[in-house]
Enzyme design. Sequence first.
Site, PDB file in Angstrom:
ATOM      1  CG  HIS A 129      42.974 -13.629  23.754  1.00 11.63           C
ATOM      2  ND1 HIS A 129      44.098 -13.551  23.396  1.00 11.63           N
ATOM      3  CD2 HIS A 129      42.608 -14.632  21.852  1.00 11.63           C
ATOM      4  CE1 HIS A 129      45.359 -14.142  22.501  1.00 11.63           C
ATOM      5  NE2 HIS A 129      44.570 -14.442  21.770  1.00 11.63           N
ATOM      6  CG  ASP A 206      40.634  -7.762  23.196  1.00  2.00           C
ATOM      7  OD1 ASP A 206      41.066  -7.241  21.783  1.00  2.00           O
ATOM      8  OD2 ASP A 206      40.969  -9.002  23.265  1.00  2.00           O
ATOM      9  CD  GLN A 209      39.104 -11.688  16.180  1.00  2.00           C
ATOM     10  OE1 GLN A 209      38.564 -11.448  15.641  1.00  2.00           O
ATOM     11  NE2 GLN A 209      40.174 -12.535  16.411  1.00  2.00           N
ATOM     12  CE  LYS A 232      43.346 -11.341  15.946  1.00  4.56           C
ATOM     13  NZ  LYS A 232      43.762 -12.253  16.107  1.00  4.56           N
ATOM     14  CB  CYS A 370      43.988 -17.695  23.191  1.00  2.00           C
ATOM     15  SG  CYS A 370      45.893 -18.138  21.873  1.00  2.00           S
TER      16      CYS A 370
HETATM   17  N1  PMP Z   1      42.346 -10.114  21.769  1.00  2.00           N
HETATM   18  C1  PMP Z   1      41.193 -10.865  21.133  1.00  2.00           C
HETATM   19  C2  PMP Z   1      40.001 -10.815  21.308  1.00  2.00           C
HETATM   20  C3  PMP Z   1      41.640 -12.199  20.111  1.00  2.00           C
HETATM   21  O1  PMP Z   1      40.734 -12.825  18.994  1.00  2.00           O
HETATM   22  C4  PMP Z   1      43.261 -11.964  19.918  1.00  2.00           C
HETATM   23  C5  PMP Z   1      43.755 -12.346  18.363  1.00  2.00           C
HETATM   24  N2  PMP Z   1      43.309 -13.610  18.562  1.00  2.00           N
HETATM   25  C6  PMP Z   1      43.774 -10.652  20.744  1.00  2.00           C
HETATM   26  C7  PMP Z   1      43.497 -10.203  22.107  1.00  2.00           C
HETATM   27  C8  PMP Z   1      45.512 -11.086  20.383  1.00  2.00           C
HETATM   28  O2  PMP Z   1      45.872 -10.128  18.960  1.00  2.00           O
HETATM   29  P1  PMP Z   1      46.550 -10.135  18.977  1.00  2.00           P
HETATM   30  O3  PMP Z   1      47.839 -11.459  18.935  1.00  2.00           O
HETATM   31  O4  PMP Z   1      46.993  -8.866  17.210  1.00  2.00           O
HETATM   32  O5  PMP Z   1      48.052  -9.831  20.009  1.00  2.00           O
END
Ligand code: PMP
Length: 412
Positions: A129, A206, A209, A232, A370
């Site tokens: 991401h 990370d 998910q 999430k 993203c």
């Molecule tokens: N890493 C992953 C794999 C994500 O899916 C996301 C959110 N889509 C993020 C990082 C960023 O998380 P946040 O927007 O909650 O900071």
Amino acid sequence: MDKILQKSFDINQIRNDFPILSKSVNNKPLIYFDNAATTQKPKHVIDAVSRFYESENSNVHRGVHDLSQKATAIFEESREKIRAFLNAKESSEIIYVRGTTEAINLVARSYGGQFLNEGDEIILSAMEHHSNIVPWQQIAEEKRLILRIIPINDEGELLLDEFEKLISIRTKLISIVHVSNSLGTVNPVKHIIDKAHECEIPVLIDGAQSTPHMAVDVQALDCDFYTVSGHKLFGPTGIGILYGKKQLLEKMPPYQGGGDMIRSVTFEKTTYNVLPNKFEAGTPNIAGVVGLGAAIDYINSIGLNLITEYEQDLFKYASEVLGNLEGLKIIGKAANKTAVISFLCGDIHPHDIGTILDHDGIAIRAGHHCTQPLMQRLGLTATARISLAFYNTKNEIDSFAETIPKLFKIFS
Ligand code: PMP
């Protein structure tokens, strides 16, 4: 905080716990398939947040009065719940942040700023991401570090042989996603961590998910850092967790300066507070923390094992149904996947797919999610994506499947 009664996995009861799931969108019952972007909130969480503002609201840590002490107690109780949820050794290893994005920025700035030097290398993967790319690029630019990228195969799996070839004496950190938000790939993070530790390289995972779908044990993984996004995980937005091993966090400088993170301040010199406060400058998102604690209570009341079991069954069903839909192509076919299915429908633009499905009350996401470098690797600019949670049902998947032929008809 309220105690919630232990339930078995009763899908009707569970759906009743989420008020938004009974809403209509475009005069159709809402089918919410955008859980990777954010999950819906159970009433238990909504109530905990409103109760906090109605009868417990106060600032934490600095107060002698009753409300402040109560707020502090709830705030720290939540930390203990999160510690147990991740099986961290100590609650001081649980740092409140805004979410995964802030957690990674914290490590990049603090650990990267202190311990990484010109020519050092950081290993990421092709499926990260942007929040696990850009903070590293920023610190890399500043300190002349080099980013090395683990490639993937066409199924969307990391090439582990290539990963091992990337490790060298210059590798100083590895930062990898546990579950890909675009492909649903579950990465073999334990294997990566073990390989990295053979060379004493710290690893950040990370977990944005993963935590909503599977039990995570940071001690069993032996990861050095792990991130959680509360929103999430059925909790509020604006709250998340950075888990870090105590011996690392203790060596790292503060990320932000301000109130609460200090032990003493004079104009000549400031000394810093102990963990976790050292990394929690300023008034935190107290209601968010309360809500996240309530979300964990809620998840525990069902049982993460039952949630995983239900979701795996649902995911298998969804993969089969989507796999059999004429003209629909699933993007990402890793052997180990969860919760997320990216797809294309011929040359219909994913945004058009999203718009047409929305007419039927079905919320999906379309775009690059993203993960632009991943899209480039796959030769795409965007995909449509459904992402599941434990309140979704096979009936909803069937309704989704019924709209796909309609979609092709409209664009034929
Ligand atoms: N890493 C992953 C794999 C994500 O899916 C996301 C959110 N889509 C993020 C990082 C960023 O998380 P946040 O927007 O909650 O900071």
